[in-house]
Design a protein around this motif. Structure first.
Motif, PDB file in Angstrom:
ATOM      1  N   UNK A   1     -29.270  48.831  -1.709  1.00 41.67           N
ATOM      2  CA  UNK A   1     -29.887  47.623  -1.151  1.00 41.67           C
ATOM      3  C   UNK A   1     -29.256  46.372  -1.738  1.00 41.67           C
ATOM      4  N   UNK A   2     -29.014  46.382  -3.039  1.00 39.20           N
ATOM      5  CA  UNK A   2     -28.375  45.236  -3.683  1.00 39.20           C
ATOM      6  C   UNK A   2     -26.964  45.033  -3.158  1.00 39.20           C
ATOM      7  N   UNK A   3     -26.218  46.104  -3.004  1.00 42.31           N
ATOM      8  CA  UNK A   3     -24.860  45.999  -2.482  1.00 42.31           C
ATOM      9  C   UNK A   3     -24.861  45.465  -1.053  1.00 42.31           C
ATOM     10  N   UNK A   4     -25.828  45.876  -0.244  1.00 40.40           N
ATOM     11  CA  UNK A   4     -25.912  45.390   1.131  1.00 40.40           C
ATOM     12  C   UNK A   4     -26.193  43.892   1.170  1.00 40.40           C
ATOM     13  N   UNK A   5     -27.108  43.433   0.336  1.00 35.72           N
ATOM     14  CA  UNK A   5     -27.435  42.006   0.298  1.00 35.72           C
ATOM     15  C   UNK A   5     -26.235  41.190  -0.172  1.00 35.72           C
ATOM     16  N   UNK A   6     -25.575  41.661  -1.209  1.00 39.30           N
ATOM     17  CA  UNK A   6     -24.418  40.931  -1.744  1.00 39.30           C
ATOM     18  C   UNK A   6     -23.289  40.902  -0.718  1.00 39.30           C
ATOM     19  N   UNK A   7     -23.058  41.993  -0.008  1.00 46.82           N
ATOM     20  CA  UNK A   7     -21.981  42.008   0.980  1.00 46.82           C
ATOM     21  C   UNK A   7     -22.272  41.063   2.146  1.00 46.82           C
ATOM     22  N   UNK A   8     -23.539  40.945   2.542  1.00 49.32           N
ATOM     23  CA  UNK A   8     -23.887  40.004   3.610  1.00 49.32           C
ATOM     24  C   UNK A   8     -23.691  38.571   3.140  1.00 49.32           C
ATOM     25  N   UNK A   9     -24.099  38.278   1.914  1.00 50.11           N
ATOM     26  CA  UNK A   9     -23.927  36.922   1.387  1.00 50.11           C
ATOM     27  C   UNK A   9     -22.461  36.551   1.245  1.00 50.11           C
ATOM     28  N   UNK A  10     -21.638  37.498   0.858  1.00 54.90           N
ATOM     29  CA  UNK A  10     -20.210  37.229   0.697  1.00 54.90           C
ATOM     30  C   UNK A  10     -19.538  37.053   2.049  1.00 54.90           C
ATOM     31  N   UNK A  11     -19.991  37.781   3.062  1.00 53.43           N
ATOM     32  CA  UNK A  11     -19.337  37.725   4.365  1.00 53.43           C
ATOM     33  C   UNK A  11     -19.690  36.470   5.158  1.00 53.43           C
ATOM     34  N   UNK A  12     -20.752  35.758   4.794  1.00 60.57           N
ATOM     35  CA  UNK A  12     -21.137  34.548   5.517  1.00 60.57           C
ATOM     36  C   UNK A  12     -20.160  33.423   5.223  1.00 60.57           C
ATOM     37  N   UNK A  13     -19.942  32.592   6.226  1.00 59.85           N
ATOM     38  CA  UNK A  13     -19.095  31.423   6.042  1.00 59.85           C
ATOM     39  C   UNK A  13     -19.862  30.383   5.231  1.00 59.85           C
ATOM     40  N   UNK A  14     -19.193  29.669   4.325  1.00 60.28           N
ATOM     41  CA  UNK A  14     -19.898  28.671   3.518  1.00 60.28           C
ATOM     42  C   UNK A  14     -20.499  27.545   4.356  1.00 60.28           C
ATOM     43  N   UNK A  15     -19.836  27.153   5.438  1.00 59.87           N
ATOM     44  CA  UNK A  15     -20.362  26.063   6.256  1.00 59.87           C
ATOM     45  C   UNK A  15     -21.631  26.485   6.982  1.00 59.87           C
ATOM     46  N   UNK A  16     -21.755  27.775   7.311  1.00 59.30           N
ATOM     47  CA  UNK A  16     -22.950  28.250   7.997  1.00 59.30           C
ATOM     48  C   UNK A  16     -24.127  28.366   7.030  1.00 59.30           C
ATOM     49  N   UNK A  17     -23.836  28.556   5.753  1.00 61.24           N
ATOM     50  CA  UNK A  17     -24.901  28.753   4.777  1.00 61.24           C
ATOM     51  C   UNK A  17     -25.546  27.435   4.357  1.00 61.24           C
ATOM     52  N   UNK A  18     -24.768  26.367   4.277  1.00 62.71           N
ATOM     53  CA  UNK A  18     -25.284  25.094   3.799  1.00 62.71           C
ATOM     54  C   UNK A  18     -25.348  24.074   4.935  1.00 62.71           C
ATOM     55  N   UNK A  19     -26.491  23.420   5.130  1.00 65.35           N
ATOM     56  CA  UNK A  19     -26.574  22.387   6.164  1.00 65.35           C
ATOM     57  C   UNK A  19     -25.809  21.138   5.739  1.00 65.35           C
ATOM     58  N   UNK A  20     -25.350  20.393   6.728  1.00 69.96           N
ATOM     59  CA  UNK A  20     -24.609  19.163   6.434  1.00 69.96           C
ATOM     60  C   UNK A  20     -25.577  18.060   6.014  1.00 69.96           C
ATOM     61  N   UNK A  21     -25.042  16.939   5.591  1.00 68.16           N
ATOM     62  CA  UNK A  21     -25.864  15.814   5.162  1.00 68.16           C
ATOM     63  C   UNK A  21     -26.745  15.278   6.279  1.00 68.16           C
ATOM     64  N   UNK A  22     -26.190  15.231   7.496  1.00 67.56           N
ATOM     65  CA  UNK A  22     -26.968  14.748   8.639  1.00 67.56           C
ATOM     66  C   UNK A  22     -28.145  15.675   8.922  1.00 67.56           C
ATOM     67  N   UNK A  23     -27.906  16.983   8.853  1.00 68.21           N
ATOM     68  CA  UNK A  23     -28.996  17.931   9.096  1.00 68.21           C
ATOM     69  C   UNK A  23     -30.063  17.830   8.020  1.00 68.21           C
ATOM     70  N   UNK A  24     -29.661  17.586   6.789  1.00 65.44           N
ATOM     71  CA  UNK A  24     -30.632  17.425   5.707  1.00 65.44           C
ATOM     72  C   UNK A  24     -31.503  16.193   5.935  1.00 65.44           C
ATOM     73  N   UNK A  25     -30.872  15.082   6.334  1.00 61.26           N
ATOM     74  CA  UNK A  25     -31.635  13.850   6.594  1.00 61.26           C
ATOM     75  C   UNK A  25     -32.596  14.038   7.753  1.00 61.26           C
ATOM     76  N   UNK A  26     -32.132  14.681   8.819  1.00 65.86           N
ATOM     77  CA  UNK A  26     -33.001  14.903   9.979  1.00 65.86           C
ATOM     78  C   UNK A  26     -34.210  15.751   9.596  1.00 65.86           C
ATOM     79  N   UNK A  27     -33.982  16.789   8.814  1.00 66.24           N
ATOM     80  CA  UNK A  27     -35.090  17.642   8.393  1.00 66.24           C
ATOM     81  C   UNK A  27     -36.072  16.894   7.513  1.00 66.24           C
ATOM     82  N   UNK A  28     -35.557  16.055   6.606  1.00 59.95           N
ATOM     83  CA  UNK A  28     -36.424  15.274   5.722  1.00 59.95           C
ATOM     84  C   UNK A  28     -37.270  14.295   6.528  1.00 59.95           C
TER      85      UNK A  28
END
Length: 78
Positions: free
Chosen positions: A32-59
């Motif tokens: 289970x740990x290996x599966x979670x780590x492999x999914x986190x590693x395979x994600x693109x960094x831009x998809x994981x973190x919202x941009x500044x505009x998205x953060x402001x809109x959410x706030x």
């Protein structure tokens, strides 16, 4: 397991990328740990973190949800 003697060098590098330092996890917990780590590693960094505009809109959206709707002028007056 063969102990890593007959493994391909790339497979040995991947096998050493994850180590358990404490406890006695079961094979299911390690899988289970290996599966979670492999999914986190395979994600693109831009998809994981919202941009500044998205953060402001959410706030702003969350702040607006906390405030009530504007009341009409004559509320409570008869």
């Amino acid at each position: 397991m063969t102990g890593g003697r007959n493994m391909h060098p790339a497979a040995q590098a991947r096998a050493a990328a994850l180590s358990i330092t404490r406890g006695n996890p079961t094979a299911e917990e390690i899988a289970a740990l290996a599966a979670v780590v492999s999914v986190l590693v395979s994600q693109e960094p831009s998809a994981a973190l919202p941009s500044g505009t998205e953060l402001r809109r959410g706030r702003i959206r969350r702040r607006r949800e906390l405030t009530g709707a504007p009341l009409p002028w004559k509320v409570g007056r008869h």
